[in-house]
Structure formats: structure tokens, C-alpha cells
Design a protein around this motif. Structure first.
Motif, PDB file in Angstrom:
ATOM      1  N   PHE A  12       0.783  -1.641   0.407  1.00 28.56           N
ATOM      2  CA  PHE A  12      -0.168  -0.178  -0.031  1.00 28.56           C
ATOM      3  C   PHE A  12       0.724   1.400   0.111  1.00 28.56           C
ATOM      4  O   PHE A  12       2.139   1.600   0.586  1.00 28.56           O
ATOM      5  CB  PHE A  12      -0.739   0.265   1.569  1.00 28.56           C
ATOM      6  N   THR A  13       0.460   1.882  -1.085  1.00 30.58           N
ATOM      7  CA  THR A  13       1.280   3.193  -1.237  1.00 30.58           C
ATOM      8  C   THR A  13       0.130   3.967  -0.629  1.00 30.58           C
ATOM      9  O   THR A  13      -0.969   5.259  -0.909  1.00 30.58           O
ATOM     10  CB  THR A  13       1.948   3.439  -2.159  1.00 30.58           C
ATOM     11  N   LEU A  14       0.736   5.618   0.739  1.00 29.43           N
ATOM     12  CA  LEU A  14      -0.170   6.716   1.190  1.00 29.43           C
ATOM     13  C   LEU A  14       0.933   7.372   0.137  1.00 29.43           C
ATOM     14  O   LEU A  14       1.888   7.813   0.493  1.00 29.43           O
ATOM     15  CB  LEU A  14      -0.078   6.731   2.605  1.00 29.43           C
ATOM     16  N   ASN A  15      -0.505   8.787  -0.659  1.00 28.71           N
ATOM     17  CA  ASN A  15      -0.237  10.166  -1.144  1.00 28.71           C
ATOM     18  C   ASN A  15      -0.448  10.666   0.064  1.00 28.71           C
ATOM     19  O   ASN A  15      -1.891  11.134  -0.011  1.00 28.71           O
ATOM     20  CB  ASN A  15      -0.660  10.220  -2.167  1.00 28.71           C
ATOM     21  N   SER A  16       0.380  11.593   0.585  1.00 28.36           N
ATOM     22  CA  SER A  16      -0.305  12.769   1.824  1.00 28.36           C
ATOM     23  C   SER A  16      -0.946  13.769   1.286  1.00 28.36           C
ATOM     24  O   SER A  16      -1.989  14.901   1.822  1.00 28.36           O
ATOM     25  CB  SER A  16       0.714  13.200   2.685  1.00 28.36           C
ATOM     26  N   ASP A  17      -0.296  14.232  -0.219  1.00 29.62           N
ATOM     27  CA  ASP A  17      -0.685  15.748  -0.979  1.00 29.62           C
ATOM     28  C   ASP A  17      -2.405  15.494  -1.148  1.00 29.62           C
ATOM     29  O   ASP A  17      -3.276  16.789  -1.423  1.00 29.62           O
ATOM     30  CB  ASP A  17      -0.312  15.822  -2.501  1.00 29.62           C
ATOM     31  N   LYS A  18      -2.228  14.048  -1.064  1.00 25.48           N
ATOM     32  CA  LYS A  18      -3.665  14.286  -1.649  1.00 25.48           C
ATOM     33  C   LYS A  18      -5.192  13.867  -0.071  1.00 25.48           C
ATOM     34  O   LYS A  18      -6.062  13.673  -0.645  1.00 25.48           O
ATOM     35  CB  LYS A  18      -4.571  12.591  -2.986  1.00 25.48           C
ATOM     36  N   ILE A  19      -4.320  14.389   1.139  1.00 24.23           N
ATOM     37  CA  ILE A  19      -4.721  14.525   2.157  1.00 24.23           C
ATOM     38  C   ILE A  19      -5.334  15.645   2.579  1.00 24.23           C
ATOM     39  O   ILE A  19      -4.246  16.563   2.189  1.00 24.23           O
ATOM     40  CB  ILE A  19      -4.624  13.476   3.118  1.00 24.23           C
ATOM     41  N   HIS A  20      -6.810  16.616   2.588  1.00 26.57           N
ATOM     42  CA  HIS A  20      -6.755  17.468   2.321  1.00 26.57           C
ATOM     43  C   HIS A  20      -6.540  18.127   4.358  1.00 26.57           C
ATOM     44  O   HIS A  20      -6.201  19.333   4.296  1.00 26.57           O
ATOM     45  CB  HIS A  20      -8.474  18.156   2.127  1.00 26.57           C
ATOM     46  N   ASP A  21      -7.354  17.595   5.022  1.00 25.44           N
ATOM     47  CA  ASP A  21      -7.496  17.871   6.610  1.00 25.44           C
ATOM     48  C   ASP A  21      -6.163  17.496   7.665  1.00 25.44           C
ATOM     49  O   ASP A  21      -6.121  16.050   7.286  1.00 25.44           O
ATOM     50  CB  ASP A  21      -8.636  17.637   6.939  1.00 25.44           C
ATOM     51  N   TYR A  22      -6.134  18.400   8.219  1.00 26.78           N
ATOM     52  CA  TYR A  22      -5.042  17.663   9.454  1.00 26.78           C
ATOM     53  C   TYR A  22      -5.646  16.968  10.085  1.00 26.78           C
ATOM     54  O   TYR A  22      -6.675  17.086  10.889  1.00 26.78           O
ATOM     55  CB  TYR A  22      -4.282  18.809   9.635  1.00 26.78           C
ATOM     56  N   GLY A  23      -4.565  16.098  10.687  1.00 24.74           N
ATOM     57  CA  GLY A  23      -5.878  14.977  11.785  1.00 24.74           C
ATOM     58  C   GLY A  23      -5.749  13.378  10.903  1.00 24.74           C
ATOM     59  O   GLY A  23      -4.998  13.052  10.373  1.00 24.74           O
ATOM     60  N   LEU A  24      -6.664  13.057  12.373  1.00 21.96           N
ATOM     61  CA  LEU A  24      -7.249  11.676  11.250  1.00 21.96           C
ATOM     62  C   LEU A  24      -7.688  11.896   9.635  1.00 21.96           C
ATOM     63  O   LEU A  24      -9.027  12.920   9.945  1.00 21.96           O
ATOM     64  CB  LEU A  24      -7.696  11.464  12.608  1.00 21.96           C
ATOM     65  N   THR A  25      -7.983  10.707   9.434  1.00 26.75           N
ATOM     66  CA  THR A  25      -8.430  10.462   8.116  1.00 26.75           C
ATOM     67  C   THR A  25      -8.636   8.591   8.139  1.00 26.75           C
ATOM     68  O   THR A  25      -7.659   8.254   8.724  1.00 26.75           O
ATOM     69  CB  THR A  25      -7.814  10.553   7.139  1.00 26.75           C
ATOM     70  N   GLN A  26     -10.403   8.488   7.469  1.00 24.25           N
ATOM     71  CA  GLN A  26      -9.797   6.688   8.585  1.00 24.25           C
ATOM     72  C   GLN A  26     -11.277   6.988   6.759  1.00 24.25           C
ATOM     73  O   GLN A  26     -11.535   7.456   6.531  1.00 24.25           O
ATOM     74  CB  GLN A  26     -10.830   6.540   9.618  1.00 24.25           C
ATOM     75  N   THR A  27     -10.842   5.110   6.930  1.00 23.31           N
ATOM     76  CA  THR A  27     -11.805   4.429   5.494  1.00 23.31           C
ATOM     77  C   THR A  27     -11.574   3.636   5.438  1.00 23.31           C
ATOM     78  O   THR A  27     -10.785   2.561   6.664  1.00 23.31           O
ATOM     79  CB  THR A  27     -11.011   5.543   4.836  1.00 23.31           C
ATOM     80  N   THR A  28     -12.041   2.754   4.660  1.00 23.90           N
ATOM     81  CA  THR A  28     -12.176   1.166   5.326  1.00 23.90           C
ATOM     82  C   THR A  28     -12.319   0.780   3.372  1.00 23.90           C
ATOM     83  O   THR A  28     -13.019   1.315   2.791  1.00 23.90           O
ATOM     84  CB  THR A  28     -13.557   0.278   5.661  1.00 23.90           C
ATOM     85  N   VAL A  29     -11.182  -0.190   3.493  1.00 22.04           N
ATOM     86  CA  VAL A  29     -10.852  -0.853   1.898  1.00 22.04           C
ATOM     87  C   VAL A  29     -11.528  -2.571   2.270  1.00 22.04           C
ATOM     88  O   VAL A  29     -11.576  -3.294   3.085  1.00 22.04           O
ATOM     89  CB  VAL A  29      -9.581  -0.875   1.437  1.00 22.04           C
ATOM     90  N   TYR A  30     -11.627  -3.504   0.910  1.00 20.68           N
ATOM     91  CA  TYR A  30     -11.969  -4.741   0.890  1.00 20.68           C
ATOM     92  C   TYR A  30     -10.552  -5.381   0.715  1.00 20.68           C
ATOM     93  O   TYR A  30     -10.748  -5.050  -0.808  1.00 20.68           O
ATOM     94  CB  TYR A  30     -12.939  -4.952   0.450  1.00 20.68           C
ATOM     95  N   LEU A  31     -10.376  -6.306   1.183  1.00 25.64           N
ATOM     96  CA  LEU A  31      -8.850  -7.354   0.517  1.00 25.64           C
ATOM     97  C   LEU A  31     -10.553  -8.454  -0.193  1.00 25.64           C
ATOM     98  O   LEU A  31     -10.750  -9.177   0.028  1.00 25.64           O
ATOM     99  CB  LEU A  31      -8.690  -8.137   1.639  1.00 25.64           C
ATOM    100  N   ALA A  32      -9.888  -8.341  -1.298  1.00 22.78           N
ATOM    101  CA  ALA A  32     -10.963  -9.390  -2.368  1.00 22.78           C
ATOM    102  C   ALA A  32     -10.305 -10.869  -2.689  1.00 22.78           C
ATOM    103  O   ALA A  32      -8.980 -10.989  -2.842  1.00 22.78           O
ATOM    104  CB  ALA A  32     -11.941  -9.016  -3.685  1.00 22.78           C
ATOM    105  N   GLN A  33     -10.657 -12.127  -3.098  1.00 23.84           N
ATOM    106  CA  GLN A  33      -9.887 -12.762  -3.533  1.00 23.84           C
ATOM    107  C   GLN A  33      -9.473 -13.064  -5.260  1.00 23.84           C
ATOM    108  O   GLN A  33      -8.607 -13.663  -5.255  1.00 23.84           O
ATOM    109  CB  GLN A  33     -10.424 -14.067  -3.605  1.00 23.84           C
ATOM    110  N   GLN A  34     -10.435 -12.742  -5.360  1.00 22.62           N
ATOM    111  CA  GLN A  34     -10.279 -12.077  -7.052  1.00 22.62           C
ATOM    112  C   GLN A  34     -11.333 -10.615  -7.813  1.00 22.62           C
ATOM    113  O   GLN A  34     -11.599 -10.520  -7.028  1.00 22.62           O
ATOM    114  CB  GLN A  34     -11.268 -13.586  -8.221  1.00 22.62           C
TER     115      GLN A  34
END
Length: 349
Positions: free
Chosen positions: A199-221
Motif C-alpha cells: 500500500f502507498t499513501l500519498n499525503s498530498d491528496k489528503i486535505h485535512d490535518y489530523g485523522l483520516t479514516q476509511t475502509t477498504v476490502y480484500l478480495a480473492q478475485q
């Protein structure tokens, strides 16, 4: 004529209107690999989609090596239930076990199947790959990018392993936000083989300081649908630029750990004193929670020198029981030495 009409009406009234209807979430379950004489169980999620009561009359496995458990009472309309099949694993190699489900919904049985592979010497992956995403094992189920400065790129490597018996997987990550990318090595994962997702995080695309949270999903196919069993939490803490200020503010907390002893209660609150021992105004620009189940109230967000205020934290027992990571509160301030402060919540449930 009247007699014929009467017969037609009678035949309509006794028809199978709103009859029982059995639906199965997964009719075939691959339990992956197991060791010799290590019993394995497949749980089949089912539902009565009809408007009448459904009765499971019997469940007949195809051999004595398989045991079944099923509800003996009637299942109400719309009711959900499970049938469990357990195989004793006393033969090496691939196995394919079926059971016939007999119900009052149909004269014909419905078949459920469990499959997998029994190995003579099975390596225990529970320590190296403790998280199970439907036979795709992983070394992590949460991604945390901590103390990220604006413009910085961060990477996180997550080890994965294909624990299926005979299925080639193409692991991929679904619902990626714009600031996160993921690449799988190798792209195709053979049964019993391991790999990694970077996973690569590009901080330039995060707009707000502090905590940013999300959910992603791990798929087999590729093209697989998302579900709660495959979710991975992602959090990133983006720090504001540090400015060295003469006569700077200085944050002081009465404690960085708050113990909430619920004692059987649904809610519990505690307080932490926040003070400014510096020589200029202390600004608290952000106050966020890493997990659900917490509510916070801060008396003041701007503190003059020598001033203090109360931070009240309230926990909800039922929500805190569900969280996968330690409950924490994040505070972003203009103290150059403590731009980010984390308060850990120790819940005694």
C-alpha cells in the motif's frame, strides 16, 4: 357451469401461495487445508424466504465421516438459520462431502457441499497469518500511517497467503480512496503460496490535518463483491507543519491514559485536565476518535497561558466490544513540541 366455476375457485384457494422457500448463501464451501485427523466444520447460512413456516425434516450426509447439526424446530417466515457440517479428516488428499437437506418446501432435496484438502503435515499459519479473509490469510487487518507530514509518501507491506485447497487467487483491494494505492505481488497466488500487498499513501491528496479514516476490502478475485468479513480499516494522521515559536504554548495533560471501568453499565465517563503551561495561547484545532464507541466534550479549544479546561470522554460498552484496535482520542495542537497527542482509553468491560 356453476359446478365448474366452483371447482376452479377451490383449486386456486389450496395452491401453494406464499409457500416455504429455502435459500442458501453459499451452497459450496471450501474450508481450505487441514491436518490429518483435525476435524473441520463448514457453516451454511440459510433463510426461509417464504411466508410459511419451514421445517428441516432431515439432513443426510453422504458418509459416516461427516456429522451434521441443524435446527429441529420450525423456522418462521423470513427466519435465518445455519446448518453445520463437520468432516473428521481421516483420509489424506482432496475431499468433497455432500449432504442432502430435506424440507417441507419441496419433494426434492437441496444439496450442500464442503470441500478441502487433508495434509499429513500441515504447517500452522495462525502465528504468521492470524487474520482470515475467507481462506485468504493476512498478517494485518488494520493499516495505520502515523505522523505523516504533508507531501510525504508512506508504504505499508501486508503479507498474505492462499490457504485454499485448489483455488488460484488474484488478490486485490477494493474501494481504495484517492490518496491510497495498492499493488499485489505476485498477481496470481497459487494454493499454499504466500505473497504481499504493498500500500502507498500519498499525503498530498489528503486535505485535512489530523485523522483520516476509511475502509477498504480484500478480495480473492477480480470483480468479487464486498462484505464485512473482508474489510480492512485504514487510518492516517497528517501533521501540520511545525513552527518554532518564541514563547510557545505548552500542552500539559493530567494523564495520557484514561481507565473506564464500566462495572456492568452501558456507559461510563471520565475526565482529563488539559492545561497550557506555556507563554502564548494554546490552540486545539482537532479532536478525533480512532474507533467507534467514544464521545468527547472539550470545555475550551483556546487556552491562554496558565489556563486549563476539562476533556470529558464517554464510552459506550456495546460499541467498544466490537472495536478491533485500541480506543484512542487524537488531539492536534499548535504546541511545537506536541502537535499530535494521543490519549489511550483502557476499557474494563
Amino acid at each position: 357451469m356453476r359446478k365448474a366455476l366452483f371447482l376452479i375457485l377451490c383449486s386456486l384457494s389450496v395452491g401453494p401461495v406464499g409457500a416455504q422457500k429455502l435459500t442458501i448463501d453459499k451452497q459450496t464451501i471450501d474450508i481450505g487445508r487441514t491436518g490429518y485427523e483435525v476435524p473441520v466444520t463448514a457453516t451454511f447460512e440459510m433463510k426461509n424466504e417464504g411466508s410459511r413456516k419451514l421445517v428441516i425434516q432431515d439432513v443426510k450426509p453422504d458418509c459416516n465421516c461427516t456429522k451434521v447439526e441443524f435446527p429441529k424446530g420450525a423456522i418462521e417466515a423470513g427466519g435465518k438459520f445455519t446448518i453445520r457440517m463437520t468432516y473428521d479428516s481421516r483420509m489424506l488428499g482432496h475431499f468433497y462431502k455432500q449432504a442432502a437437506v430435506l424440507t417441507n418446501a419441496s419433494k426434492e432435496p437441496v444439496y450442500i457441499t464442503m470441500k478441502g484438502m487433508v495434509l499429513a503435515g500441515l504447517m500452522d499459519y495462525s502465528g504468521n497469518y492470524p487474520y482470515n479473509f475467507n481462506l485468504l490469510l493476512s498478517k494485518a487487518n488494520e493499516l495505520e500511517f502515523d505522523n505523516v507530514n504533508k507531501g510525504e509518501q508512506r508504504t505499508f507491506e501486508m503479507g498474505i497467503m492462499n490457504n485454499s485447497s485448489n483455488t488460484v487467487m488474484q488478490p486485490n483491494i477494493l474501494h481504495l480512496p484517492p490518496y491510497l494505492s495498492a499493488q499485489t505481488f505476485p498477481e496470481r497466488l497459487e494454493p499454499g503460496h504466500s505473497g504481499k500487498i504493498v500500500f502507498t499513501l500519498n499525503s498530498d491528496k489528503i486535505h485535512d490535518y489530523g485523522l483520516t479514516q476509511t475502509t477498504v476490502y480484500l478480495a480473492q478475485q477480480l470483480g468479487e463483491k464486498i462484505n464485512n468479513e473482508t474489510e480492512i480499516g485504514v487510518s492516517a494522521v497528517l501533521l501540520p507543519p511545525v513552527r518554532q515559536v518564541e514563547n510557545a504554548p505548552q500542552l500539559v495533560l493530567s494523564d495520557s491514559v484514561l481507565v473506564l471501568d464500566f462495572g456492568g453499565k452501558a456507559k461510563k465517563s471520565g475526565e482529563i485536565i488539559v492545561a497550557n503551561s506555556g507563554k502564548s495561547q494554546l490552540d486545539i484545532s482537532s479532536l478525533q476518535m480512532f474507533t467507534r464507541g467514544l464521545k468527547v466534550t472539550l470545555g475550551k479549544t483556546h487556552l491562554a497561558p496558565a489556563q486549563s479546561t476539562k476533556l470529558k470522554i464517554t464510552g459506550e460498552a456495546e460499541e467498544l466490544k466490537k472495536v478491533r484496535t485500541a480506543p484512542r482520542v487524537l488531539m492536534i495542537t499548535n504546541d511545537p513540541q506536541q502537535s499530535k497527542v494521543v490519549i489511550t482509553i483502557n476499557s474494563i468491560l
